[in-house]
Motif scaffolding. Structure first.
Motif, mmCIF file in Angstrom:
data_model
loop_
_atom_site.group_PDB
_atom_site.id
_atom_site.type_symbol
_atom_site.label_atom_id
_atom_site.label_comp_id
_atom_site.label_asym_id
_atom_site.label_seq_id
_atom_site.Cartn_x
_atom_site.Cartn_y
_atom_site.Cartn_z
ATOM 1 N N UNK A 132 -1.031 56.496 16.110
ATOM 2 C CA UNK A 132 -0.589 56.881 17.532
ATOM 3 C C UNK A 132 -2.013 57.131 18.271
ATOM 4 N N UNK A 133 -2.266 56.438 19.393
ATOM 5 C CA UNK A 133 -3.598 56.574 19.995
ATOM 6 C C UNK A 133 -4.238 57.961 20.511
ATOM 7 N N UNK A 134 -3.363 58.805 21.005
ATOM 8 C CA UNK A 134 -3.694 60.054 21.354
ATOM 9 C C UNK A 134 -4.428 60.818 20.019
ATOM 10 N N UNK A 135 -3.342 60.976 19.024
ATOM 11 C CA UNK A 135 -3.834 61.533 17.912
ATOM 12 C C UNK A 135 -5.193 61.119 17.308
ATOM 13 N N UNK A 136 -5.251 59.787 17.034
ATOM 14 C CA UNK A 136 -6.259 58.885 16.529
ATOM 15 C C UNK A 136 -7.670 59.294 17.308
ATOM 16 N N UNK A 137 -7.608 59.295 18.578
ATOM 17 C CA UNK A 137 -8.700 59.546 19.400
ATOM 18 C C UNK A 137 -9.260 61.101 19.432
ATOM 19 N N UNK A 138 -8.156 61.981 19.319
ATOM 20 C CA UNK A 138 -8.720 63.257 19.165
ATOM 21 C C UNK A 138 -9.091 63.573 17.775
ATOM 22 N N UNK A 139 -8.521 62.929 16.803
ATOM 23 C CA UNK A 139 -9.329 63.258 15.501
ATOM 24 C C UNK A 139 -10.703 62.517 15.287
ATOM 25 N N UNK A 140 -11.018 61.404 15.959
ATOM 26 C CA UNK A 140 -12.102 60.739 15.838
ATOM 27 C C UNK A 140 -13.180 61.465 16.548
ATOM 28 N N UNK A 141 -13.052 62.149 17.562
ATOM 29 C CA UNK A 141 -13.977 63.036 18.362
ATOM 30 C C UNK A 141 -14.222 64.211 17.521
ATOM 31 N N UNK A 142 -13.308 64.737 17.035
ATOM 32 C CA UNK A 142 -13.256 65.869 16.198
ATOM 33 C C UNK A 142 -14.203 65.654 14.857
ATOM 34 N N UNK A 143 -13.798 64.661 14.340
ATOM 35 C CA UNK A 143 -14.735 64.348 13.047
ATOM 36 C C UNK A 143 -16.038 63.901 13.397
ATOM 37 N N UNK A 144 -16.255 63.195 14.530
ATOM 38 C CA UNK A 144 -17.658 63.098 14.926
ATOM 39 C C UNK A 144 -18.355 64.255 15.378
ATOM 40 N N UNK A 145 -17.901 65.275 15.713
ATOM 41 C CA UNK A 145 -18.594 66.508 15.981
ATOM 42 C C UNK A 145 -18.605 67.429 14.680
ATOM 43 N N UNK A 146 -17.882 67.145 13.865
ATOM 44 C CA UNK A 146 -17.638 67.952 12.361
ATOM 45 C C UNK A 146 -19.071 67.428 11.649
ATOM 46 N N UNK A 147 -19.679 66.330 11.595
ATOM 47 C CA UNK A 147 -20.809 65.631 10.963
ATOM 48 C C UNK A 147 -21.913 65.689 11.778
ATOM 49 N N UNK A 148 -21.844 66.270 12.932
ATOM 50 C CA UNK A 148 -23.086 66.322 13.682
ATOM 51 C C UNK A 148 -23.868 67.527 13.325
ATOM 52 N N UNK A 149 -25.086 67.307 13.627
ATOM 53 C CA UNK A 149 -26.268 68.601 13.190
ATOM 54 C C UNK A 149 -25.808 69.647 14.198
ATOM 55 N N UNK A 150 -26.634 70.889 14.027
ATOM 56 C CA UNK A 150 -26.409 72.178 14.736
ATOM 57 C C UNK A 150 -26.745 72.114 16.375
ATOM 58 N N UNK A 151 -27.455 70.879 16.488
ATOM 59 C CA UNK A 151 -27.869 70.727 18.151
ATOM 60 C C UNK A 151 -26.531 70.259 19.056
#
Length: 252
Positions: free
Chosen positions: A7-26
């Motif tokens: 489902x697109x809504x869930x997938x997009x939310x997870x993609x954004x959350x995962x992207x932020x989870x692997x970003x550095x502290x900045x």
């Protein structure tokens, strides 16, 4: 990262959350999140607002950058572990009162029922199930918890729920404010004919050792059974059972 289209809504939310989870502290800006997820900026902005409001991410002040809130998952785990302590408490309350008891916690602007016990009285109030959500304040436990949250959080919740309250006994923000004031003056809440017609409930807010509101317990029964004297007696039972726990206390 690989995501299916549905489902697109869930997938997009997870993609954004995962992207932020692997970003550095900045942290990352909206444009950076959009570039890494291949999601449009307006869509990213909407999802970021939801994740921010629900505590899954934090904004770095005045930078326009967002970071993953690693404490959120710990908080969810803590709620689970903490709620286990209250199951026996609710059983004792329902045994002593004969009525249904409920444990709730905050879920953004809603109250979320995370446990329920059934009493022995022939007529039980069972309309609220585990995992049931409703605008915070329309039920006795939710009202008790809302009444002791920090004032800015109270105002946010009242504003968010303003258009959702009427179906619950024609309640309004103005009336809810009066009920909150009465709750703080009494030290416990009482709500009748709101979430369910013909039903009255009393609620007690529970604080951790720092005095922060964490949960609330309510007992509900048919209105005719809940005289003022019995309300006070039930509240005393709730408070006595909470007092037996080492890490928690009632909010006066």
């Amino acid at each position: 990262m690989h995501y299916k289209d549905e489902p697109k809504t869930l997938v997009r939310g997870l993609a954004i959350l995962e992207t932020l989870s692997i970003a550095d502290a900045s942290g990352l800006k909206i444009a950076q999140i959009a570039a890494r997820t291949q999601i449009s900026r307006p869509t990213v902005y909407r999802f970021v607002s939801v994740l921010l409001n629900n505590g899954y991410i934090n904004e770095i002040s005045d930078t326009g950058r967002y970071i993953y809130n690693r404490d959120k998952l710990n908080q969810i785990a803590d709620f689970g572990a903490e709620s286990e302590q209250f199951k026996s408490v609710l059983r004792k309350i329902s045994e002593k009162t004969g009525d249904s008891s409920f444990l709730i916690r905050q879920d953004n602007a809603d109250s979320l029922c995370i446990h329920r016990e059934i009493g022995t009285y022939p007529l039980q109030v069972l309309s609220i199930q585990i995992d049931h959500k409703q605008p915070m304040g329309v039920g006795a436990a939710g009202l008790a918890l809302l009444s002791y949250l920090p004032e800015p959080e109270q105002e946010r919740i009242l504003a968010e729920n303003e258009d959702k309250l009427y179906p619950y006994g024609a309640i309004s923000v103005k009336k809810l404010r009066l009920l909150m004031k009465a709750t703080r003056e009494r030290g416990w809440s009482a709500v009748g004919n709101a979430a369910v017609q013909g039903v009255l409930g009393v609620g007690v807010a529970i604080a951790d050792r720092r005095g922060c509101p964490r949960f609330a317990i309510s007992v509900s029964s048919v209105e005719a059974r809940f005289t003022v004297a019995r309300q006070k007696a039930v509240v005393r039972i709730i408070k006595d059972e909470i007092a037996a726990l080492d890490s928690y206390g009632c909010i006066k």
